[in-house]
Scaffold this motif. Structure first.
Motif, PDB file in Angstrom:
ATOM      1  N   VAL A 202      29.472  17.800  35.849  1.00  0.00           N
ATOM      2  CA  VAL A 202      28.995  16.439  35.695  1.00  0.00           C
ATOM      3  C   VAL A 202      27.775  16.508  34.780  1.00  0.00           C
ATOM      4  CG1 VAL A 202      27.410  16.416  37.680  1.00  0.00           C
ATOM      5  CG2 VAL A 202      28.484  14.281  36.930  1.00  0.00           C
ATOM      6  N   ALA A 203      27.518  15.404  34.109  1.00  0.00           N
ATOM      7  CA  ALA A 203      26.353  15.342  33.231  1.00  0.00           C
ATOM      8  C   ALA A 203      25.710  13.970  33.370  1.00  0.00           C
ATOM      9  CB  ALA A 203      26.765  15.575  31.777  1.00  0.00           C
ATOM     10  N   VAL A 204      24.436  13.913  33.053  1.00  0.00           N
ATOM     11  CA  VAL A 204      23.736  12.636  32.930  1.00  0.00           C
ATOM     12  C   VAL A 204      23.014  12.654  31.592  1.00  0.00           C
ATOM     13  CG1 VAL A 204      23.460  12.220  35.403  1.00  0.00           C
ATOM     14  CG2 VAL A 204      21.685  13.446  34.190  1.00  0.00           C
ATOM     15  N   HIS A 205      22.925  11.479  31.000  1.00  0.00           N
ATOM     16  CA  HIS A 205      22.263  11.353  29.700  1.00  0.00           C
ATOM     17  C   HIS A 205      21.582   9.993  29.639  1.00  0.00           C
ATOM     18  CE1 HIS A 205      21.825  11.103  25.301  1.00  0.00           C
ATOM     19  NE2 HIS A 205      21.693  12.408  25.413  1.00  0.00           N
ATOM     20  N   ARG A 206      20.418   9.972  29.004  1.00  0.00           N
ATOM     21  CA  ARG A 206      19.655   8.727  28.871  1.00  0.00           C
ATOM     22  C   ARG A 206      20.425   7.746  27.984  1.00  0.00           C
ATOM     23  NH1 ARG A 206      14.637   8.180  30.173  1.00  0.00           N
ATOM     24  NH2 ARG A 206      14.235  10.418  29.982  1.00  0.00           N
ATOM     25  N   LEU A 207      20.646   6.543  28.497  1.00  0.00           N
ATOM     26  CA  LEU A 207      21.248   5.464  27.702  1.00  0.00           C
ATOM     27  C   LEU A 207      20.163   4.732  26.921  1.00  0.00           C
ATOM     28  CD1 LEU A 207      23.896   3.704  29.956  1.00  0.00           C
ATOM     29  CD2 LEU A 207      24.270   4.750  27.727  1.00  0.00           C
ATOM     30  N   ALA A 208      19.228   4.183  27.666  1.00  0.00           N
ATOM     31  CA  ALA A 208      18.106   3.451  27.065  1.00  0.00           C
ATOM     32  C   ALA A 208      17.028   3.307  28.127  1.00  0.00           C
ATOM     33  CB  ALA A 208      18.554   2.068  26.585  1.00  0.00           C
ATOM     34  N   GLY A 209      15.791   3.428  27.696  1.00  0.00           N
ATOM     35  CA  GLY A 209      14.687   3.279  28.640  1.00  0.00           C
ATOM     36  C   GLY A 209      14.840   4.238  29.807  1.00  0.00           C
ATOM     37  N   ARG A 210      14.883   3.682  31.005  1.00  0.00           N
ATOM     38  CA  ARG A 210      14.986   4.508  32.218  1.00  0.00           C
ATOM     39  C   ARG A 210      16.377   4.434  32.859  1.00  0.00           C
ATOM     40  NH1 ARG A 210       9.846   3.802  35.821  1.00  0.00           N
ATOM     41  NH2 ARG A 210      10.677   5.723  36.665  1.00  0.00           N
ATOM     42  N   THR A 211      17.367   4.026  32.051  1.00  0.00           N
ATOM     43  CA  THR A 211      18.741   3.968  32.529  1.00  0.00           C
ATOM     44  C   THR A 211      19.501   5.180  32.000  1.00  0.00           C
ATOM     45  OG1 THR A 211      18.734   1.562  32.617  1.00  0.00           O
ATOM     46  CG2 THR A 211      20.884   2.626  32.534  1.00  0.00           C
ATOM     47  N   GLY A 212      20.157   5.869  32.906  1.00  0.00           N
ATOM     48  CA  GLY A 212      20.960   7.027  32.528  1.00  0.00           C
ATOM     49  C   GLY A 212      22.431   6.744  32.734  1.00  0.00           C
ATOM     50  N   GLU A 213      23.243   7.582  32.114  1.00  0.00           N
ATOM     51  CA  GLU A 213      24.688   7.454  32.242  1.00  0.00           C
ATOM     52  C   GLU A 213      25.245   8.718  32.885  1.00  0.00           C
ATOM     53  OE1 GLU A 213      28.487   6.145  29.522  1.00  0.00           O
ATOM     54  OE2 GLU A 213      26.848   7.208  28.523  1.00  0.00           O
ATOM     55  N   LEU A 214      26.071   8.554  33.896  1.00  0.00           N
ATOM     56  CA  LEU A 214      26.810   9.650  34.479  1.00  0.00           C
ATOM     57  C   LEU A 214      28.026   9.863  33.583  1.00  0.00           C
ATOM     58  CD1 LEU A 214      27.567  10.277  38.170  1.00  0.00           C
ATOM     59  CD2 LEU A 214      29.370  10.509  36.493  1.00  0.00           C
ATOM     60  N   LYS A 215      28.170  11.088  33.068  1.00  0.00           N
ATOM     61  CA  LYS A 215      29.221  11.366  32.091  1.00  0.00           C
ATOM     62  C   LYS A 215      29.977  12.638  32.456  1.00  0.00           C
ATOM     63  CE  LYS A 215      28.087  10.783  27.694  1.00  0.00           C
ATOM     64  NZ  LYS A 215      28.653   9.559  27.162  1.00  0.00           N
ATOM     65  N   ARG A 216      31.192  12.724  31.961  1.00  0.00           N
ATOM     66  CA  ARG A 216      32.003  13.935  31.968  1.00  0.00           C
ATOM     67  C   ARG A 216      32.226  14.535  33.352  1.00  0.00           C
ATOM     68  NH1 ARG A 216      32.926  11.310  27.914  1.00  0.00           N
ATOM     69  NH2 ARG A 216      31.459  11.501  26.179  1.00  0.00           N
ATOM     70  N   MET A 217      32.265  13.651  34.356  1.00  0.00           N
ATOM     71  CA  MET A 217      32.553  14.106  35.721  1.00  0.00           C
ATOM     72  C   MET A 217      33.988  14.606  35.750  1.00  0.00           C
ATOM     73  SD  MET A 217      31.505  13.710  39.103  1.00  0.00           S
ATOM     74  CE  MET A 217      32.290  13.488  40.671  1.00  0.00           C
ATOM     75  N   TYR A 218      34.145  15.850  36.183  1.00  0.00           N
ATOM     76  CA  TYR A 218      35.476  16.454  36.214  1.00  0.00           C
ATOM     77  C   TYR A 218      35.516  17.527  37.286  1.00  0.00           C
ATOM     78  CZ  TYR A 218      39.478  19.307  34.823  1.00  0.00           C
ATOM     79  OH  TYR A 218      40.659  20.014  34.817  1.00  0.00           O
ATOM     80  N   VAL A 219      36.600  17.531  38.047  1.00  0.00           N
ATOM     81  CA  VAL A 219      36.873  18.605  38.999  1.00  0.00           C
ATOM     82  C   VAL A 219      38.263  19.135  38.673  1.00  0.00           C
ATOM     83  CG1 VAL A 219      37.196  19.238  41.422  1.00  0.00           C
ATOM     84  CG2 VAL A 219      35.418  17.598  40.799  1.00  0.00           C
ATOM     85  N   ASN A 220      38.347  20.424  38.428  1.00  0.00           N
ATOM     86  CA  ASN A 220      39.612  21.065  38.131  1.00  0.00           C
ATOM     87  C   ASN A 220      40.589  20.778  39.270  1.00  0.00           C
ATOM     88  OD1 ASN A 220      41.462  23.502  38.622  1.00  0.00           O
ATOM     89  ND2 ASN A 220      40.812  23.785  36.495  1.00  0.00           N
ATOM     90  N   PRO A 221      41.853  20.440  38.972  1.00  0.00           N
ATOM     91  CA  PRO A 221      42.803  20.123  40.043  1.00  0.00           C
ATOM     92  C   PRO A 221      42.912  21.202  41.121  1.00  0.00           C
ATOM     93  CG  PRO A 221      43.722  19.484  37.933  1.00  0.00           C
ATOM     94  CD  PRO A 221      42.436  20.226  37.640  1.00  0.00           C
ATOM     95  N   ARG A 222      42.765  22.490  40.770  1.00  0.00           N
ATOM     96  CA  ARG A 222      42.830  23.574  41.774  1.00  0.00           C
ATOM     97  C   ARG A 222      41.635  23.534  42.725  1.00  0.00           C
ATOM     98  NH1 ARG A 222      43.230  26.002  36.936  1.00  0.00           N
ATOM     99  NH2 ARG A 222      41.237  27.012  37.255  1.00  0.00           N
ATOM    100  N   ALA A 223      40.550  22.885  42.312  1.00  0.00           N
ATOM    101  CA  ALA A 223      39.323  22.873  43.121  1.00  0.00           C
ATOM    102  C   ALA A 223      39.167  21.577  43.913  1.00  0.00           C
ATOM    103  CB  ALA A 223      38.110  23.080  42.209  1.00  0.00           C
ATOM    104  N   ARG A 224      40.098  20.672  43.784  1.00  0.00           N
ATOM    105  CA  ARG A 224      39.979  19.397  44.495  1.00  0.00           C
ATOM    106  C   ARG A 224      40.239  19.589  45.983  1.00  0.00           C
ATOM    107  NH1 ARG A 224      42.705  15.897  39.595  1.00  0.00           N
ATOM    108  NH2 ARG A 224      40.993  16.406  38.168  1.00  0.00           N
ATOM    109  N   GLY A 225      39.635  18.709  46.787  1.00  0.00           N
ATOM    110  CA  GLY A 225      39.813  18.786  48.231  1.00  0.00           C
ATOM    111  C   GLY A 225      38.746  19.597  48.937  1.00  0.00           C
TER     112      GLY A 225
END
Length: 170
Positions: free
Chosen positions: A74-97
């Protein structure tokens, strides 16, 4: 099996993040039917300099391992000011659950708070990723008006207000 989450700093973390990003892009293309670089042309610069794009104070990149294998990120990145964006959230299918998705969201919230963000926004496609949509909403994210230039139909925008620690409490 226990998950290990780290802020990408070491070479191994960067290699894991790049490997997971390739998986993520393949998964998005196959399961969501979206060429992310076509939908978000600005993402090319992000992908070319993955560790640099997410370097504090602009962001954070958190790869996760399950045992000895890269399992998610998972990643977070500044959008503007003090607002961030949660980005690229990914869990490999073998690791789910294994609860890794919830752990990654918690890591993103912690990183965003550490970066001084007061809100965390994200975009998702509920029809293509119902599990992610459920997870985000169960964590307290609520729908807001769309933002940015993601050119894909069926995208939902969610947000989570973040509380900041009291001054001097760190």
């Amino acid at each position: 099996m226990t998950a290990t989450l780290t802020h990408a700093q070491a070479d191994r973390d960067s290699r894991d993040a790049r490997s997971l990003l390739r998986e993520y892009l393949d998964w998005i293309g196959t399961h969501v039917g979206l060429d992310l670089t076509a939908a978000q042309p600005a993402a090319v610069a992000e992908f070319d300099d993955l560790p640099g794009f997410y370097r504090p104070p602009a962001g954070a990149l958190v790869p996760a391992r399950l045992g000895s294998r890269p399992a998610g990120m998972v990643a977070v990145h500044r959008l503007a000011g003090r607002t961030g964006e949660l980005k690229r959230m990914y869990v490999n299918p073998r690791a789910r659950g294994h609860g890794l998705g919830r752990d990654l969201i918690a890591a993103a919230v912690a990183a965003a708070t550490d970066l001084g963000f007061t809100a965390l926004w994200l975009q998702t496609k509920p029809d293509a990723m119902p599990g992610a949509e459920y997870l985000y909403r169960s964590y307290g994210l609520t729908e807001i008006a769309p933002y940015g230039g993601l050119h894909a139909e069926g995208v939902t925008t969610l947000a989570l207000p973040l509380s900041q620690p009291e001054k001097g409490s760190r």
